[in-house]
Motif scaffolding. Sequence first.
Motif, PDB file in Angstrom:
ATOM      1  N   ALA A  95       0.850  -1.195   0.000  1.00 15.32           N
ATOM      2  CA  ALA A  95       0.000   0.000   0.000  1.00 15.32           C
ATOM      3  C   ALA A  95       0.877   1.234   0.000  1.00 15.32           C
ATOM      4  CB  ALA A  95      -0.920   0.014   1.222  1.00 15.32           C
ATOM      5  N   SER A  96       0.343   2.311  -0.553  1.00 14.40           N
ATOM      6  CA  SER A  96       1.031   3.596  -0.499  1.00 14.40           C
ATOM      7  C   SER A  96       0.009   4.708  -0.607  1.00 14.40           C
ATOM      8  CB  SER A  96       2.066   3.721  -1.631  1.00 14.40           C
ATOM      9  OG  SER A  96       1.424   3.859  -2.885  1.00 14.40           O
ATOM     10  N   GLY A  97       0.437   5.909  -0.197  1.00 12.51           N
ATOM     11  CA  GLY A  97      -0.410   7.084  -0.350  1.00 12.51           C
ATOM     12  C   GLY A  97      -1.759   6.960   0.320  1.00 12.51           C
ATOM     13  N   GLU A  98      -2.818   7.260  -0.441  1.00 10.14           N
ATOM     14  CA  GLU A  98      -4.159   7.312   0.114  1.00 10.14           C
ATOM     15  C   GLU A  98      -4.630   5.967   0.653  1.00 10.14           C
ATOM     16  OE1 GLU A  98      -6.692   9.008  -2.821  1.00 10.14           O
ATOM     17  OE2 GLU A  98      -5.789  11.007  -2.669  1.00 10.14           O
ATOM     18  N   ALA A  99      -4.099   4.868   0.151  1.00  9.59           N
ATOM     19  CA  ALA A  99      -4.509   3.544   0.620  1.00  9.59           C
ATOM     20  C   ALA A  99      -4.166   3.320   2.086  1.00  9.59           C
ATOM     21  CB  ALA A  99      -3.858   2.455  -0.237  1.00  9.59           C
ATOM     22  N   LEU A 100      -3.264   4.132   2.647  1.00  7.90           N
ATOM     23  CA  LEU A 100      -2.868   3.973   4.049  1.00  7.90           C
ATOM     24  C   LEU A 100      -3.765   4.744   5.010  1.00  7.90           C
ATOM     25  CD1 LEU A 100       1.000   4.138   3.593  1.00  7.90           C
ATOM     26  CD2 LEU A 100      -0.313   2.175   4.416  1.00  7.90           C
ATOM     27  N   ALA A 101      -4.752   5.481   4.484  1.00  5.65           N
ATOM     28  CA  ALA A 101      -5.708   6.218   5.326  1.00  5.65           C
ATOM     29  C   ALA A 101      -4.998   7.111   6.335  1.00  5.65           C
ATOM     30  CB  ALA A 101      -6.646   5.243   6.035  1.00  5.65           C
ATOM     31  N   LEU A 102      -4.107   7.940   5.844  1.00 11.62           N
ATOM     32  CA  LEU A 102      -3.343   8.832   6.707  1.00 11.62           C
ATOM     33  C   LEU A 102      -4.112  10.114   7.005  1.00 11.62           C
ATOM     34  CD1 LEU A 102       0.115   8.576   4.943  1.00 11.62           C
ATOM     35  CD2 LEU A 102      -0.565   7.428   7.030  1.00 11.62           C
ATOM     36  N   GLY A 103      -3.903  10.634   8.195  1.00 11.52           N
ATOM     37  CA  GLY A 103      -4.461  11.918   8.577  1.00 11.52           C
ATOM     38  C   GLY A 103      -3.351  12.908   8.876  1.00 11.52           C
ATOM     39  N   GLU A 104      -3.744  14.116   9.221  1.00 10.81           N
ATOM     40  CA  GLU A 104      -2.760  15.153   9.543  1.00 10.81           C
ATOM     41  C   GLU A 104      -1.857  14.722  10.699  1.00 10.81           C
ATOM     42  OE1 GLU A 104      -2.198  17.842   7.964  1.00 10.81           O
ATOM     43  OE2 GLU A 104      -3.965  18.150   6.690  1.00 10.81           O
ATOM     44  N   ALA A 105      -2.419  13.995  11.657  1.00  7.56           N
ATOM     45  CA  ALA A 105      -1.621  13.573  12.814  1.00  7.56           C
ATOM     46  C   ALA A 105      -0.506  12.621  12.403  1.00  7.56           C
ATOM     47  CB  ALA A 105      -2.522  12.926  13.865  1.00  7.56           C
ATOM     48  N   ASP A 106      -0.790  11.761  11.424  1.00 15.12           N
ATOM     49  CA  ASP A 106       0.233  10.822  10.963  1.00 15.12           C
ATOM     50  C   ASP A 106       1.412  11.572  10.344  1.00 15.12           C
ATOM     51  OD1 ASP A 106      -1.068   8.074  11.313  1.00 15.12           O
ATOM     52  OD2 ASP A 106      -2.602   9.145  10.185  1.00 15.12           O
ATOM     53  N   ALA A 107       1.106  12.500   9.444  1.00 11.12           N
ATOM     54  CA  ALA A 107       2.183  13.265   8.801  1.00 11.12           C
ATOM     55  C   ALA A 107       2.959  14.084   9.828  1.00 11.12           C
ATOM     56  CB  ALA A 107       1.599  14.166   7.720  1.00 11.12           C
ATOM     57  N   ALA A 108       2.238  14.688  10.783  1.00  7.29           N
ATOM     58  CA  ALA A 108       2.895  15.515  11.798  1.00  7.29           C
ATOM     59  C   ALA A 108       3.814  14.683  12.684  1.00  7.29           C
ATOM     60  CB  ALA A 108       1.847  16.227  12.641  1.00  7.29           C
ATOM     61  N   ALA A 109       3.459  13.420  12.906  1.00  9.28           N
ATOM     62  CA  ALA A 109       4.276  12.562  13.768  1.00  9.28           C
ATOM     63  C   ALA A 109       5.489  11.991  13.034  1.00  9.28           C
ATOM     64  CB  ALA A 109       3.417  11.424  14.321  1.00  9.28           C
ATOM     65  N   LEU A 110       5.305  11.611  11.766  1.00  9.60           N
ATOM     66  CA  LEU A 110       6.348  10.869  11.063  1.00  9.60           C
ATOM     67  C   LEU A 110       7.353  11.754  10.319  1.00  9.60           C
ATOM     68  CD1 LEU A 110       4.080   8.028   9.645  1.00  9.60           C
ATOM     69  CD2 LEU A 110       5.770   7.798  11.478  1.00  9.60           C
ATOM     70  N   LEU A 111       6.891  12.849   9.749  1.00  6.61           N
ATOM     71  CA  LEU A 111       7.780  13.667   8.922  1.00  6.61           C
ATOM     72  C   LEU A 111       8.981  14.242   9.669  1.00  6.61           C
ATOM     73  CD1 LEU A 111       5.479  15.592   6.439  1.00  6.61           C
ATOM     74  CD2 LEU A 111       7.307  13.991   5.882  1.00  6.61           C
ATOM     75  N   PRO A 112       8.830  14.708  10.929  1.00  6.73           N
ATOM     76  CA  PRO A 112      10.012  15.263  11.609  1.00  6.73           C
ATOM     77  C   PRO A 112      11.194  14.301  11.684  1.00  6.73           C
ATOM     78  CG  PRO A 112       8.030  15.899  12.776  1.00  6.73           C
ATOM     79  CD  PRO A 112       7.603  14.908  11.728  1.00  6.73           C
ATOM     80  N   ALA A 113      10.928  12.998  11.734  1.00 13.83           N
ATOM     81  CA  ALA A 113      12.027  12.033  11.783  1.00 13.83           C
ATOM     82  C   ALA A 113      12.773  11.958  10.457  1.00 13.83           C
ATOM     83  CB  ALA A 113      11.473  10.650  12.151  1.00 13.83           C
ATOM     84  N   LEU A 114      12.089  12.297   9.363  1.00 12.00           N
ATOM     85  CA  LEU A 114      12.690  12.184   8.037  1.00 12.00           C
ATOM     86  C   LEU A 114      13.343  13.483   7.569  1.00 12.00           C
ATOM     87  CD1 LEU A 114       9.800  10.226   6.279  1.00 12.00           C
ATOM     88  CD2 LEU A 114      11.981   9.276   7.076  1.00 12.00           C
ATOM     89  N   LYS A 115      12.951  14.603   8.143  1.00  9.52           N
ATOM     90  CA  LYS A 115      13.431  15.895   7.637  1.00  9.52           C
ATOM     91  C   LYS A 115      14.945  16.060   7.734  1.00  9.52           C
ATOM     92  CE  LYS A 115       9.192  18.572   7.833  1.00  9.52           C
ATOM     93  NZ  LYS A 115       8.488  19.766   8.325  1.00  9.52           N
ATOM     94  N   PRO A 116      15.600  15.661   8.823  1.00  7.32           N
ATOM     95  CA  PRO A 116      17.069  15.789   8.834  1.00  7.32           C
ATOM     96  C   PRO A 116      17.744  14.956   7.752  1.00  7.32           C
ATOM     97  CG  PRO A 116      16.223  15.514  11.057  1.00  7.32           C
ATOM     98  CD  PRO A 116      15.079  15.223  10.138  1.00  7.32           C
ATOM     99  N   LEU A 117      17.252  13.733   7.524  1.00  9.79           N
ATOM    100  CA  LEU A 117      17.848  12.855   6.514  1.00  9.79           C
ATOM    101  C   LEU A 117      17.809  13.501   5.136  1.00  9.79           C
ATOM    102  CD1 LEU A 117      18.897  10.111   5.433  1.00  9.79           C
ATOM    103  CD2 LEU A 117      16.499   9.355   5.356  1.00  9.79           C
ATOM    104  N   PHE A 118      16.634  13.945   4.719  1.00  8.79           N
ATOM    105  CA  PHE A 118      16.507  14.490   3.373  1.00  8.79           C
ATOM    106  C   PHE A 118      16.990  15.937   3.292  1.00  8.79           C
ATOM    107  CE2 PHE A 118      13.570  10.890   3.285  1.00  8.79           C
ATOM    108  CZ  PHE A 118      14.002  10.269   2.121  1.00  8.79           C
TER     109      PHE A 118
END
Length: 315
Positions: A95-118
């Motif tokens: 699954a990817s994208g919309e199939a994962l049923a993500l909300g704003e809370a998911d993005a807010a929780a997960l993205l900070p961990a990836l921002k330093p890497l990228f």
Amino acid sequence: MGAAQVVFLLPAAERFGAQRLDEAGARALGRADRLQDGEPGHRPQLLRHFELLPRHWPIAALSRQLDAGDAAGSAWLRADPAYVRPDINGARLLASGEALALGEADAAALLPALKPLFGDAGFPIDAPVPARWYLRLPPQAGLPEFTAPSEALGADLFEHLAEGAAGRRWRTLLNEAQILLHNHPWNARRVERGLAPVNSLWFWGAGVLPDHVRSDFAAVTGEEESLRALAAAAGLRVQPSEVRFAAPDVDTLVDLRPLRDLRLFAQDWLAPALQAMQAGRLASLRLDLEDGSAYHVARGQRWRLWRRPQATLAR
């Protein structure tokens, strides 16, 4: 204004299995003009109705412009949240994208961990929409070939990773992102709620905004993101999906690719379209299948009494 022309975008005929059209639908299909086959696939199907100059497929830039309006001046790469599951032979994209049923809370929780890497790699990551994550790249960034998630769903992940020297950097970034996501406590909370974890990313759709996008249509109806992004770039009216055909006032492209029930297609879409055509409220209808086959249905074909009914959409 005269009656409109309509194209139904349909899935490949094999998606309907052994299902058959009703008598009226089979009669209309049998009397229709069979058009020359086009190239099969999601991208070629859309490119039959949209012209991009220069000719490329920068869906990341087009969808970014639709989502945030700031795509000009940079190259873009989708880095969509994904769920891959290890198996005995490697790992598969489930699954990817919309199939994962993500909300704003998911993005807010997960993205900070990836921002330093990228960020350290020079590719800032953000998510104007929870299901669509983006990397901003320099306009002339040299990128390997990436596979769209629709083409890799269910397949071995390693068969679709970027290859060669250009792909090595992206394979390394993906591996490091997977480690960060696998260890992220937010994914444990998702699993507890019965949701799939976001344990990977899917890179795809790289490019810059095209100079020009045009279409012979005036409107599109549907929810699929690539179609809506192309339509917005071409200045078309973008309308939500409907549950039944209603004759439009302008030439319209109608996305029915999510359909898997041929009976419902005949009942809710083909039959009312044929009725509108007989009443003079629809000029013509074209069926464009993802496998490349196509049919043109017109009012005068009702007199082709010698034609045998065709009960399936198969070639």
